[in-house]
Design a protein around this motif. Structure first.
Motif, PDB file in Angstrom:
ATOM      1  N   VAL A   1       0.855  -1.185   0.000  1.00  0.00           N
ATOM      2  CA  VAL A   1       0.000   0.000   0.000  1.00  0.00           C
ATOM      3  C   VAL A   1       0.893   1.237   0.000  1.00  0.00           C
ATOM      4  N   GLN A   2       0.550   2.178  -0.851  1.00  0.00           N
ATOM      5  CA  GLN A   2       1.273   3.452  -0.872  1.00  0.00           C
ATOM      6  C   GLN A   2       0.310   4.614  -0.970  1.00  0.00           C
ATOM      7  N   LEU A   3       0.577   5.635  -0.176  1.00  0.00           N
ATOM      8  CA  LEU A   3      -0.107   6.911  -0.299  1.00  0.00           C
ATOM      9  C   LEU A   3       0.977   7.951  -0.555  1.00  0.00           C
ATOM     10  N   VAL A   4       0.908   8.612  -1.690  1.00  0.00           N
ATOM     11  CA  VAL A   4       1.956   9.545  -2.075  1.00  0.00           C
ATOM     12  C   VAL A   4       1.362  10.936  -2.227  1.00  0.00           C
ATOM     13  N   GLU A   5       1.770  11.824  -1.311  1.00  0.00           N
ATOM     14  CA  GLU A   5       1.299  13.211  -1.364  1.00  0.00           C
ATOM     15  C   GLU A   5       2.184  14.037  -2.278  1.00  0.00           C
ATOM     16  N   SER A   6       1.590  15.046  -2.869  1.00  0.00           N
ATOM     17  CA  SER A   6       2.336  15.995  -3.690  1.00  0.00           C
ATOM     18  C   SER A   6       1.601  17.326  -3.679  1.00  0.00           C
ATOM     19  N   GLY A   7       2.296  18.362  -4.153  1.00  0.00           N
ATOM     20  CA  GLY A   7       1.664  19.665  -4.283  1.00  0.00           C
ATOM     21  C   GLY A   7       2.050  20.675  -3.222  1.00  0.00           C
ATOM     22  N   GLY A   8       2.816  20.251  -2.230  1.00  0.00           N
ATOM     23  CA  GLY A   8       3.242  21.199  -1.214  1.00  0.00           C
ATOM     24  C   GLY A   8       4.274  22.170  -1.740  1.00  0.00           C
ATOM     25  N   GLY A   9       4.594  23.175  -0.926  1.00  0.00           N
ATOM     26  CA  GLY A   9       5.578  24.154  -1.334  1.00  0.00           C
ATOM     27  C   GLY A   9       5.487  25.419  -0.525  1.00  0.00           C
ATOM     28  N   LEU A  10       6.132  26.451  -1.029  1.00  0.00           N
ATOM     29  CA  LEU A  10       6.148  27.766  -0.384  1.00  0.00           C
ATOM     30  C   LEU A  10       5.139  28.669  -1.090  1.00  0.00           C
ATOM     31  N   VAL A  11       4.296  29.319  -0.301  1.00  0.00           N
ATOM     32  CA  VAL A  11       3.285  30.212  -0.864  1.00  0.00           C
ATOM     33  C   VAL A  11       3.143  31.426   0.051  1.00  0.00           C
ATOM     34  N   SER A  24      -2.308   3.600  -3.919  1.00  0.00           N
ATOM     35  CA  SER A  24      -2.148   2.361  -4.672  1.00  0.00           C
ATOM     36  C   SER A  24      -2.143   1.201  -3.690  1.00  0.00           C
ATOM     37  N   GLY A  25      -2.565   0.038  -4.178  1.00  0.00           N
ATOM     38  CA  GLY A  25      -2.568  -1.151  -3.331  1.00  0.00           C
ATOM     39  C   GLY A  25      -3.807  -1.327  -2.480  1.00  0.00           C
ATOM     40  N   ILE A  26      -4.786  -0.454  -2.649  1.00  0.00           N
ATOM     41  CA  ILE A  26      -6.046  -0.566  -1.917  1.00  0.00           C
ATOM     42  C   ILE A  26      -7.207  -0.390  -2.883  1.00  0.00           C
ATOM     43  N   THR A  27      -8.377  -0.881  -2.461  1.00  0.00           N
ATOM     44  CA  THR A  27      -9.607  -0.588  -3.202  1.00  0.00           C
ATOM     45  C   THR A  27     -10.084   0.768  -2.717  1.00  0.00           C
ATOM     46  N   TYR A  93       1.713  18.198   5.793  1.00  0.00           N
ATOM     47  CA  TYR A  93       0.374  17.689   5.566  1.00  0.00           C
ATOM     48  C   TYR A  93       0.450  16.217   5.180  1.00  0.00           C
ATOM     49  N   TYR A  94      -0.360  15.421   5.855  1.00  0.00           N
ATOM     50  CA  TYR A  94      -0.375  13.976   5.663  1.00  0.00           C
ATOM     51  C   TYR A  94      -1.734  13.508   5.152  1.00  0.00           C
ATOM     52  N   CYS A  95      -1.684  12.522   4.310  1.00  0.00           N
ATOM     53  CA  CYS A  95      -2.881  11.856   3.805  1.00  0.00           C
ATOM     54  C   CYS A  95      -3.080  10.566   4.615  1.00  0.00           C
ATOM     55  N   ARG A  96      -4.339  10.255   4.896  1.00  0.00           N
ATOM     56  CA  ARG A  96      -4.662   9.031   5.633  1.00  0.00           C
ATOM     57  C   ARG A  96      -5.818   8.317   4.952  1.00  0.00           C
ATOM     58  N   ALA A  97      -5.712   6.982   4.878  1.00  0.00           N
ATOM     59  CA  ALA A  97      -6.766   6.146   4.322  1.00  0.00           C
ATOM     60  C   ALA A  97      -7.210   5.149   5.385  1.00  0.00           C
ATOM     61  N   ARG A  98      -8.494   5.142   5.673  1.00  0.00           N
ATOM     62  CA  ARG A  98      -9.041   4.193   6.647  1.00  0.00           C
ATOM     63  C   ARG A  98     -10.200   3.437   6.027  1.00  0.00           C
ATOM     64  N   HIS A  99     -10.144   2.103   6.149  1.00  0.00           N
ATOM     65  CA  HIS A  99     -11.203   1.281   5.577  1.00  0.00           C
ATOM     66  C   HIS A  99     -12.540   1.607   6.241  1.00  0.00           C
ATOM     67  N   LEU A 102     -13.188  -1.996   8.361  1.00  0.00           N
ATOM     68  CA  LEU A 102     -12.109  -2.732   9.011  1.00  0.00           C
ATOM     69  C   LEU A 102     -11.022  -1.757   9.453  1.00  0.00           C
ATOM     70  N   GLU A 103     -11.089  -1.372  10.725  1.00  0.00           N
ATOM     71  CA  GLU A 103     -10.210  -0.312  11.210  1.00  0.00           C
ATOM     72  C   GLU A 103      -8.746  -0.690  11.208  1.00  0.00           C
ATOM     73  N   ILE A 104      -8.431  -1.981  11.116  1.00  0.00           N
ATOM     74  CA  ILE A 104      -7.016  -2.363  11.068  1.00  0.00           C
ATOM     75  C   ILE A 104      -6.359  -1.919   9.783  1.00  0.00           C
ATOM     76  N   TYR A 105      -7.161  -1.664   8.764  1.00  0.00           N
ATOM     77  CA  TYR A 105      -6.603  -1.187   7.497  1.00  0.00           C
ATOM     78  C   TYR A 105      -6.594   0.346   7.536  1.00  0.00           C
ATOM     79  N   ASP A 106      -5.452   0.850   7.952  1.00  0.00           N
ATOM     80  CA  ASP A 106      -5.309   2.269   8.270  1.00  0.00           C
ATOM     81  C   ASP A 106      -3.914   2.688   7.821  1.00  0.00           C
ATOM     82  N   TYR A 107      -3.842   3.552   6.804  1.00  0.00           N
ATOM     83  CA  TYR A 107      -2.563   3.844   6.174  1.00  0.00           C
ATOM     84  C   TYR A 107      -2.320   5.350   6.120  1.00  0.00           C
ATOM     85  N   TRP A 108      -1.024   5.696   6.183  1.00  0.00           N
ATOM     86  CA  TRP A 108      -0.603   7.101   6.139  1.00  0.00           C
ATOM     87  C   TRP A 108       0.407   7.314   5.013  1.00  0.00           C
TER      88      TRP A 108
END
Length: 118
Positions: A1-11, A24-27, A93-99, A102-108
């Protein structure tokens, strides 16, 4: 499972950024998606969430009316549109995915830095 953040920067204050989180790697459609942030010396806090089924959203009071979370299930991606940025929005800033069941499927994700400064 991968969660890939993008778009950050200086503003500059008052500016806008759009963060993306590609999963990726999840439904993806079975997962509620959230954005969190952590500023230096502070605890990680929830910023926004969007549910898996009906796409309901919820925001922290500090960002309500300025940030918008959305998702594209076809692209397995969640977004955070950030407008009227303030210096206090500076954080990782972090992205999180929670099923949805099924709370055991919890990704950052690994996080993306947002810096609001003139």
């Amino acid at each position: 499972v991968q969660l890939v953040e993008s778009g950050g920067g200086l503003v500059q204050p008052g500016g806008s950024l759009r963060l993306s989180c590609a999963a990726s790697g999840i439904t993806f459609s079975n997962y509620g998606m959230s954005w969190y942030r952590q500023a230096p010396g502070k605890e990680r806090e929830s910023v926004a969430l969007i549910t898996s089924v009906d796409g309901r959203t919820n925001y922290a009071d500090s960002v309500s009316g300025r940030f918008t979370i959305s998702r594209d299930n076809a692209k397995n991606t969640v977004y955070l549109q950030m407008n009227s940025l303030k210096s206090e929005d500076t954080a990782v800033y972090y992205c999180r995915a929670r099923h949805r069941w099924l709370e055991i499927y919890d990704y950052w994700g690994q996080g993306t830095q947002v810096t609001v400064s003139s």
